[in-house]
Design a protein around this motif. Sequence first.
Motif, mmCIF file in Angstrom:
data_model
loop_
_atom_site.group_PDB
_atom_site.id
_atom_site.type_symbol
_atom_site.label_atom_id
_atom_site.label_comp_id
_atom_site.label_asym_id
_atom_site.label_seq_id
_atom_site.Cartn_x
_atom_site.Cartn_y
_atom_site.Cartn_z
ATOM 1 N N GLU A 101 -54.570 91.627 42.048
ATOM 2 C CA GLU A 101 -53.745 90.573 42.653
ATOM 3 C C GLU A 101 -54.431 89.211 42.487
ATOM 4 O O GLU A 101 -53.782 88.200 42.180
ATOM 5 N N LEU B 62 -54.104 87.856 38.873
ATOM 6 C CA LEU B 62 -52.819 87.199 38.625
ATOM 7 C C LEU B 62 -52.814 85.775 39.163
ATOM 8 O O LEU B 62 -52.326 84.849 38.506
ATOM 9 N N ARG C 283 -50.831 89.180 32.840
ATOM 10 C CA ARG C 283 -50.373 90.400 33.504
ATOM 11 C C ARG C 283 -51.596 91.231 33.883
ATOM 12 O O ARG C 283 -52.705 90.983 33.354
#
Length: 359
Positions: free
Chosen positions: A217, A220, A226
Amino acid sequence: MTSTPETMRAAVFYGRGDVRIETVPTPVPARGQVLVKVLRTGICGTDATEYKAGPIMFPIEKPHATSGHVGPLIIGHEFVGEIVALGDGATPFAVGDHVASGAGVACGECQRCRQGRTNLCARYVTHGLNIDGGLAEYVAVATSTLVPIPADCSLDAAGVSQPLAVGLHAARRSGVVDGDRVVLFGAGAIGTFILAGLVSLADADITVVDFAGERLERALRLGATRVIPVSDGLVDALREIVGQQGADVVIEATGAPGQLDVCVRLVRQGGTILEVGLPAKPQELDVHKLVLSEVTIATTVAHVCGDDMAPSLDILARTTLGDELLEAVYPLEDVPAQLARLAAGEIKGKVLFDPTRSV
């Protein structure tokens, strides 16, 4: 030195599982050095490995910088602070300057230094790894390792500038350019710093691989195109992303067994693999593909202070990277406990220490 005390508190390495907070002589800056009042210091995987399994790199007996007394090492190679005294020839700095240290001291004269590869200096030593470091109230450090902290960069952010410089140097070593398809294995602290370096250097398509959770997370949020969680079908999922040709750059930043060979399977003809992680045992590789596809395997170590420290501070001043990684700031007395946590894998980001903070 009239403004500084004769003694100071420091985190001293005696051996495996044995780091003590002790009172030691305050160092006096030699020629080309300054005395820095330490305001933030970090710890990393190297410190944790020495704490858990050392001494491997740390000397447990070495001459004290000023007294000549032979004793154990003051650790800490990720530090920032305020200059409070100058040795002879300590230009261009002044008392009161806030600085970050790259910690590595190069001779400036050997072949690699003349080539600008100061991290490979024949006489390279590092504060906190080979000579006394910054997990202390004060440290005497060579001016060649110092970079001014920008006014818009907080101390907490600047406290991770040295490991970010390592990540930035790694990203440079990968040779990444605009348009590259990159696969980065590892989204821990070093992987995150490499990601930040990649994002700062090129407009690339970057896939980050790690176990599902906060690390991905965070990747990102920090610029990964990605993220892919580790799974049984990982290689097939990555092939779908990079296509039949493969990835231009594959970076291995985990040290996991067999991971380098996975990189070989994913890299394209004429591509580059950058090995960052250190496997515990020798690894097998598909040498046939490496040779027949003319794949370059690059490695990376440390950073080049003159090239990487100032850019790392600039990145930290204009991004949320420091906030994303920082877990907490502790007093110096908490160093042994936090080293134990880091060695046990309980710290997912970075912790810093403020020697000026009371318990």
